[in-house]
Design an enzyme around this catalytic site. Sequence first.
Site, PDB file in Angstrom:
ATOM      1  N   CYS A  73       0.864  -1.181   0.000  1.00 57.32           N
ATOM      2  CA  CYS A  73       0.000   0.000   0.000  1.00 57.32           C
ATOM      3  C   CYS A  73       0.903   1.233   0.000  1.00 57.32           C
ATOM      4  O   CYS A  73       1.684   1.431   0.939  1.00 57.32           O
ATOM      5  CB  CYS A  73      -0.878  -0.022   1.254  1.00 57.32           C
ATOM      6  SG  CYS A  73      -1.893   1.443   1.456  1.00 57.32           S
ATOM      7  N   CYS A 188      -0.785   3.516  -6.607  1.00 57.64           N
ATOM      8  CA  CYS A 188      -1.707   2.917  -5.631  1.00 57.64           C
ATOM      9  C   CYS A 188      -1.851   1.470  -6.078  1.00 57.64           C
ATOM     10  O   CYS A 188      -2.060   1.204  -7.278  1.00 57.64           O
ATOM     11  CB  CYS A 188      -3.056   3.633  -5.681  1.00 57.64           C
ATOM     12  SG  CYS A 188      -4.355   2.764  -4.767  1.00 57.64           S
TER      13      CYS A 188
HETATM   14  N1  DGL Z   1      -3.979   0.439  -2.058  1.00 57.39           N
HETATM   15  C1  DGL Z   1      -3.592   1.597  -1.354  1.00 57.39           C
HETATM   16  C2  DGL Z   1      -2.370   2.290  -1.941  1.00 57.39           C
HETATM   17  O1  DGL Z   1      -1.559   1.674  -2.569  1.00 57.39           O
HETATM   18  C3  DGL Z   1      -4.567   2.639  -0.961  1.00 57.39           C
HETATM   19  C4  DGL Z   1      -6.005   2.569  -1.134  1.00 57.39           C
HETATM   20  C5  DGL Z   1      -6.748   3.377  -0.082  1.00 57.39           C
HETATM   21  O2  DGL Z   1      -6.931   4.584  -0.250  1.00 57.39           O
HETATM   22  O3  DGL Z   1      -7.120   2.746   0.908  1.00 57.39           O
HETATM   23  O4  DGL Z   1      -2.181   3.456  -1.747  1.00 57.39           O
END
Ligand code: DGL
Length: 273
Positions: A73, A188
């Site tokens: 993330c 993301c």
């Molecule tokens: N998958 C997450 C990232 O890579 C974020 C998604 C979210 O906003 O929860 O930033």
Amino acid sequence: MAGPILIFDSGIGGLSVARALREHYPHAAFCYACDNAWLPYGVREDRTLTARIVRVCRAAVSACQPSVLVVACNTASTLALEQLRAELTIPVVGTVPAIKPAAAASQSRHIGLLATTATVRRPYTQQLIDNFARDCRITRVAADALVIEAEALISGAKPNAKRLSTALAPLWQAAHANVALDTVVLGCTHFPLLKPWLEADAPVPLTWVDSGDAIARRVGQVTDTLVSNRHDGRCFTTAPAALLQTGLAAYGFFAPRCLSLDDVFPDNLPLEN
Ligand code: DGL
């Protein structure tokens, strides 16, 4: 015997990283943990989010006994990596926007950064740009709506074409600028899951760069005991997630169980204004 590789995200975005990891390490065991009760992270206030990430990762590590934690993330990594490394005794591999490979790939020196509101604003992201893409123009696009579109995929829904085009419009404008953007960083982990729809919506062919392969290579550098089938496929969430079950199974994960956090933490938290 070696423990599994634990992959953590706010939601299902970490599955794009799981895909890259399983390709690199087909004989390794994997666990998946997501903080679906607090999704989306990208619009949360930094201080409470840091505490929450540490709390959930500690609980997931205690449940899975992994060899390595992969924070799949960008929003969590650009905020809380340092603290996670200080609090945990296993190696922690983060996911940060792939600015460096994008700068290496771009011919026009105009790069798009598609990420959450939090990630596009973070000092960590600015530092990556200063270090690796100083000679590039960067068009930052905060696209939190795409996180929700990607989440819907896992229960079989198609992304909403109008919401997708609206979120991507600033990128497509930049693709028609005098010096046209030619490369887009998927900053993301949810966004690689949407790649076929992103490519279909783009007005011109673009180079898309994500962090999956780099993370997989890094995992191999920090631990040499990856061959294991102990606990493979265990999955934990922070809120009931029956709708995720079929999608998770497609990535080799069992029906999720609720993670027990080590103390009470409110689920109705402050959102950033
Ligand atoms: N998958 C997450 C990232 O890579 C974020 C998604 C979210 O906003 O929860 O930033």
